[in-house]
Each structure stands twice: as structure tokens, then as C-alpha cells.
Design a protein around this motif. Structure first.
Motif, PDB file in Angstrom:
ATOM      1  N   ARG A   1       0.306  -0.681  -0.336  1.00 25.26           N
ATOM      2  CA  ARG A   1      -0.384  -0.133  -0.218  1.00 25.26           C
ATOM      3  C   ARG A   1       0.701   1.375  -0.013  1.00 25.26           C
ATOM      4  O   ARG A   1       0.827   2.609  -1.112  1.00 25.26           O
TER       5      ARG A   1
ATOM      6  N   ALA B   1       0.828   3.871  -2.875  1.00 24.24           N
ATOM      7  CA  ALA B   1       0.731   5.686  -2.810  1.00 24.24           C
ATOM      8  C   ALA B   1       1.575   6.698  -3.067  1.00 24.24           C
ATOM      9  O   ALA B   1       1.258   8.047  -3.669  1.00 24.24           O
TER      10      ALA B   1
ATOM     11  N   THR C   1       1.480   8.943  -6.079  1.00 23.87           N
ATOM     12  CA  THR C   1       1.909  10.176  -5.753  1.00 23.87           C
ATOM     13  C   THR C   1       3.108  10.422  -6.592  1.00 23.87           C
ATOM     14  O   THR C   1       2.726  12.176  -6.848  1.00 23.87           O
TER      15      THR C   1
END
Length: 290
Positions: free
Chosen positions: A267, A271, A275
Motif C-alpha cells: 500500500r 501511494a 503521488t
């Protein structure tokens, strides 16, 4: 003398406190409490088969643990050329690994009892001289798992040992006596074994290469620790789950923790990737607008 005198003092104080409580409650003291005091013998030896089994295990484990005490560090410095600073760092890893593993061992001991965990930790400690042999004959990098796993299993051994030796039933004097017998027997064996190990190492080093001397010493340590495992099976202990069941639970817990950590890392990677991609797209879009 160092063992019996404290026990004698503890027994005298406990007797006086019991009589004081009976008088404070207004009840007459029992005939056993009013019998004239008999001086305890100066030397107290085990009187039951269970006590002798505990003493036997303490002697075997003390010899197996003490015969190679500090010999790994001496081998690493004198033969492998490891610096004193690196040995200090390895000892810090040992302590840190023990602190990290204490929580897990504590929860498992609360759930499954002491003797099941003792079998697991004893087997883990029995493998420790093999890491030293690998560091001696393969590569010094094997010192790292030796110290790390040694810290983890040492913390588990301390917790499981205390839970196994502490009795929850029986006369308080018998429970104290068992602990005293174990500590004295282990101390005598663990204090004498390093002298025996040093003598063996010195004799072998005179006629054979130093690698052969250290290899024979560590192999003897492994054999003694496996012999201690056999003595552990005959030592009486409070009821607990068997070692095979505990090992299965430990492996299951480790596997679940690894899966959870893998998911967290996945995860986090997703992320970070999203980003970075959104930031890159924003920068590219701004560049095109200019």
C-alpha cells in the motif's frame, strides 16, 4: 552454606509471621505451629525425584551453556580478525533482538505455558554454536544471525524458564527449595564449564590448528545442548502445550505478520507511486502550458 542459611532465615521469618497472624485473629495456634523448633541441617540436598530431575537438568544445561561462553568472541577477534568495535555492535544487536522478542515470547508463554516454549528456545540456543562454526569455516557474516537469533531465543528462554520452575501448588518452602536447587546447580556448572572449555581449547591448540580446536569445542557445545534437551523432557513442570504445537503457532504468527507487513509495504508503494505520477503529470502539464 550460601544457599541453606538464607533458606533457614526465610523459614524462621515465615514461621514467626504465621504465629503472629494466628494470635492477631484470636485463634489458637495449631499443634504443628507450636512444636519446638528444630534446627535445619546445614547442608540440604534434593529429597524427591522431581528435585533431582531439576538439578540434573540444571547441571547439564549449565555445562552446555558455559563450555563455550565467550569463546565465540575470542574466536572472532583472534582468528577472524573482527575488531572490538564490531563485537560491541554485535552485542548491541543481541540486546536489541532480545528486547524486541520479549513481547512475543511473553504473550506465547501466557497462552501455552513454560515447558513448551522451553523446548523451542532450547533448540534455538542449541543451534547457536553451528552459526559460530559457519562463521569460522565459511564467512564471518554468520556472526550476525548468531547474535541476533541468540538475543531472541535468550529472552524467550528466560521467560519460559521462570514460568516452568515456578510452582503454583505445594508447600511454599518446597517451591523455594526447587528454585534454590536449580540456581545453585546451574551456577556451579556454568561457572566450572568455562575452565573446562578453556582447557580443552588449550590442549587441542597445542597439537592441531586453531580452526580444529575451535571447531571441536563448538561441536561439543552442540552435543551437550542437545543432551540438555533430553534432560528437559524428563524434568517435571506445570502442565503446558507441547513444543510441536507451540512451534506451529509461532510459525503461523510469523507468517501472518509477514503477510501484514507485505500488504503495508504494497500500500505504501502504491501511494508513493501514485503521488510521484500525479506530481510528474502536474509538472509536465505546467511545462506544456508555459
Amino acid at each position: 552454606v550460601a544457599v541453606t542459611l538464607p533458606l533457614h532465615r526465610m523459614h524462621t521469618v515465615a514461621r514467626a509471621l504465621a504465629l503472629a497472624r494466628l494470635r492477631a485473629r484470636g485463634r489458637p495456634a495449631t499443634g504443628a505451629a507450636e512444636t519446638p523448633y528444630r534446627r535445619a541441617p546445614l547442608i540440604v540436598l534434593p529429597s524427591t525425584l522431581d528435585q533431582w530431575a531439576v538439578v540434573k537438568f540444571a547441571l547439564v544445561w549449565g555445562c552446555s551453556a558455559g563450555i563455550s561462553t565467550r569463546q565465540g568472541e575470542a574466536m572472532a577477534i583472534s582468528v577472524l580478525g573482527v575488531s572490538v568495535g564490531m563485537i560491541t555492535l554485535l552485542n548491541a544487536i543481541l540486546v536489541g533482538a532480545g528486547v524486541l522478542g520479549a513481547g512475543t515470547w511473553g504473550r506465547l508463554s501466557d497462552r501455552f505455558g513454560g515447558k513448551g516454549l522451553m523446548s523451542i528456545t532450547l533448540l534455538g540456543l542449541a543451534v547457536d554454536p553451528l552459526w559460530m562454526l559457519a562463521a569460522l569455516f565459511v564467512h564471518p557474516i554468520f556472526l550476525l544471525p548468531s547474535y541476533a537469533l541468540g538475543g531472541i531465543f535468550n529472552s524467550g528462554w528466560t521467560i519460559a524458564q521462570n514460568m516452568t520452575l515456578v510452582r503454583t501448588t505445594g508447600h511454599p518452602a518446597d517451591r523455594i527449595r526447587v528454585l534454590a536447587f536449580y540456581n545453585v546447580a546451574f551456577g556451579l556448572a556454568a561457572g566450572t564449564a568455562p575452565m573446562v572449555g578453556g582447557t580443552i581449547l588449550e590442549l587441542l591448540d597445542t597439537y592441531y590448528p586453531v580452526e580444529v580446536a575451535y571447531g571441536a569445542l563448538f561441536a561439543l557445545a552442540v552435543a551437550l545442548r542437545l543432551r540438555a534437551y533430553q534432560s528437559l523432557r524428563t524434568m517435571p513442570a506445570p502442565p503446558s502445550e507441547p513444543g510441536r504445537y507451540v512451534s506451529a503457532v509461532v510459525l503461523r504468527a510469523v507468517r501472518r505478520r509477514a503477510v501484514r507487513r507485505t500488504r503495508v509495504v504494497r500500500r505504501f508503494g502504491n501511494a508513493v507511486g501514485s503521488t510521484i505520477s500525479s506530481t510528474f503529470a502536474a509538472v509536465v502539464g505546467a511545462g506544456r502550458g508555459v
